[in-house]
Motif scaffolding. Structure first.
Motif, PDB file in Angstrom:
ATOM      1  N   PRO A 191       3.696  -0.019  12.839  1.00 32.19           N
ATOM      2  CA  PRO A 191       5.135  -0.150  12.558  1.00 32.19           C
ATOM      3  C   PRO A 191       5.337  -1.038  11.345  1.00 32.19           C
ATOM      4  CG  PRO A 191       4.652  -0.533  14.889  1.00 32.19           C
ATOM      5  CD  PRO A 191       3.336  -0.486  14.185  1.00 32.19           C
ATOM      6  N   ALA A 192       6.440  -0.850  10.641  1.00 30.37           N
ATOM      7  CA  ALA A 192       6.670  -1.557   9.376  1.00 30.37           C
ATOM      8  C   ALA A 192       6.540  -3.075   9.496  1.00 30.37           C
ATOM      9  CB  ALA A 192       8.035  -1.170   8.804  1.00 30.37           C
ATOM     10  N   PRO A 193       7.128  -3.726  10.511  1.00 29.65           N
ATOM     11  CA  PRO A 193       6.985  -5.200  10.582  1.00 29.65           C
ATOM     12  C   PRO A 193       5.531  -5.644  10.750  1.00 29.65           C
ATOM     13  CG  PRO A 193       8.787  -4.450  11.984  1.00 29.65           C
ATOM     14  CD  PRO A 193       8.046  -3.228  11.556  1.00 29.65           C
ATOM     15  N   LEU A 194       4.763  -4.911  11.566  1.00 29.12           N
ATOM     16  CA  LEU A 194       3.360  -5.265  11.761  1.00 29.12           C
ATOM     17  C   LEU A 194       2.544  -4.991  10.512  1.00 29.12           C
ATOM     18  CD1 LEU A 194       1.296  -6.357  13.727  1.00 29.12           C
ATOM     19  CD2 LEU A 194       0.961  -4.032  14.610  1.00 29.12           C
ATOM     20  N   ALA A 195       2.851  -3.892   9.812  1.00 26.36           N
ATOM     21  CA  ALA A 195       2.154  -3.587   8.557  1.00 26.36           C
ATOM     22  C   ALA A 195       2.422  -4.667   7.511  1.00 26.36           C
ATOM     23  CB  ALA A 195       2.599  -2.219   8.036  1.00 26.36           C
ATOM     24  N   ALA A 196       3.647  -5.178   7.482  1.00 27.27           N
ATOM     25  CA  ALA A 196       3.983  -6.237   6.531  1.00 27.27           C
ATOM     26  C   ALA A 196       3.226  -7.519   6.864  1.00 27.27           C
ATOM     27  CB  ALA A 196       5.491  -6.493   6.542  1.00 27.27           C
TER      28      ALA A 196
END
Length: 396
Positions: A367-372
């Motif tokens: 997910p985007a937050p975890l990827a960031a």
């Protein structure tokens, strides 16, 4: 000119990584290269080979603590602790058979980089849960230490755990300290035969919720290591305890059909077969490792069988599915859609040719937050991107 660095000390590793960072020359990090085909192919001109960074620094059986160089073969470590009546309780799998390389070639650094474990994970945890401390070299070319050498010391656990499962993209481990445990006196496997996947997983989950202290729970459908399905529960410990818990399972699961028992020597071989995914060895078909909630595993396989020709079996009480695509295609869209349909999970492409592993998402997209968060972690440890670039995600 392509170069292969073979450091013998942490200082040698520091020098090599500092050079790579200064010259913007990425490095592929390997031990014995037994897991080189896990993850995306790494595009580098240079290799940092840790096979000579090997040996036992210290072993204190009475304290249950072992410190070793990262390039030490895991087989050598397992032999040493076995001779002292101890074991690595996380039971690291050997990817050799599945990846069509020689078995027994992995190193402890590779085990930690991939955060390996075997059937006992549902009781003992994975590699990261058994690491006490680590010396490593960051992508900046800086040696750092975290953790300690005593079982009671919990300060610094977080950093080594972050490096476990990073596939060498954050730092190069040079020395690791692990906790070991006493080896069980004996073991036996409780076997139910002829159950379909749904009923087999039901039996496994019921056993896991009991007082039987199960240390392995797998379901092998018909055609996977035999002509008839087998639902397997492993019991380990003192002989009298194993016998008592076996009887407990007999009473608990009597509605699931007749029971047979596999004794220690054959039980050990059977669980090694499950651990190393040997039913899928010796061929080249794509293989997936899928993690979902245990109770939905049979539904996931049923959904996929309607669309694809596959073989699959279950470990971790149904929470881990090993799946082989018999059509030779990776079928990533079908598989990840099915994972979403049963409530989500993780699907990792374990075996495929390099061209395929370069073009599809080998690991479950974050997910985007975890990827960031992962990106920020990478920037802190390896700002120049010189350690195994692209191994996990394209361009990172």
């Amino acid at each position: 000119m392509d170069a292969t660095f073979k450091p013998q000390t942490a200082k040698d590793v520091e020098v090599a990584v500092k050079w790579a960072a200064a010259e913007d020359q990425p490095l592929e990090i390997v031990g014995q290269a037994s897991k080189r085909s896990l993850g995306r192919p790494v595009q580098t001109a240079h290799v940092l080979n840790l096979s000579k960074l090997s040996g036992i620094d210290s072993y204190e059986p009475a304290e249950l603590v072992l410190t070793v160089k990262a390039g030490t073969p895991i087989a050598e470590i397992e032999k040493l602790v076995d001779e002292n009546g101890q074991e690595l309780s996380f039971e690291p799998m050997d990817y050799g058979p599945l990846l069509n390389v020689d078995a027994g070639q992995g190193t402890v650094g590779g085990v930690l980089a991939a955060n390996l474990s075997g059937p006992r994970r549902l009781k003992a945890g994975a590699a990261r849960d058994h690491i006490l401390g680590m010396e490593a070299v960051s992508g900046r070319g800086e040696i750092f230490n975290s953790g300690g050498k005593v079982v009671k010391n919990v300060t610094g656990y977080d950093l080594p755990r972050a490096l476990c499962g990073a596939f060498g993209t954050l730092a190069v481990a040079t020395t690791v300290t692990l906790k070991v445990n006493p080896k069980p006196e004996t073991s036996a496997t409780f076997v139910l035969s002829g159950l379909d996947a749904a009923r087999g997983i039901s039996a496994l989950c019921k056993a896991m919720g009991s007082s039987a202290e199960v240390s392995g729970a797998a379901h092998l459908p018909a055609g996977i290591d035999g002509d008839i399905s087998r639902t397997l529960l492993r019991l380990e410990g003192f002989e009298t305890s194993v016998d008592y818990r076996f009887k407990t399972l007999e009473d608990l699961l009597k509605s699931y059909g007749p029971v047979t028992r596999i004794e220690e020597q054959d039980s050990r071989k059977l669980w090694q077969t499950v651990r190393d995914v040997r039913p899928f060895a010796g061929v080249d078909n794509p293989v997936w490792r899928i993690s979902v909630a245990p109770t939905v595993g049979p539904k996931l396989v049923e959904l996929l069988e309607k669309e694809l020709k596959i073989n699959a079996f279950f470990d971790w009480s149904g929470g881990l599915i090993w799946l082989m695509c018999l059509d030779g295609l990776v079928n990533d869209q079908h598989i990840r859609a099915a994972v979403d349909a049963v409530g989500g999970g993780h699907a990792t492409l374990v075996r495929a040719v390099p061209s395929i592993r370069s073009s599809v998402a080998v690991f479950q997209p974050q997910p985007a937050p975890l990827a960031a968060l992962s990106k920020r972690l990478k920037e802190q440890f390896d700002p120049k991107g010189v350690l195994n670039p692209g191994r996990l995600v394209m361009g990172v």
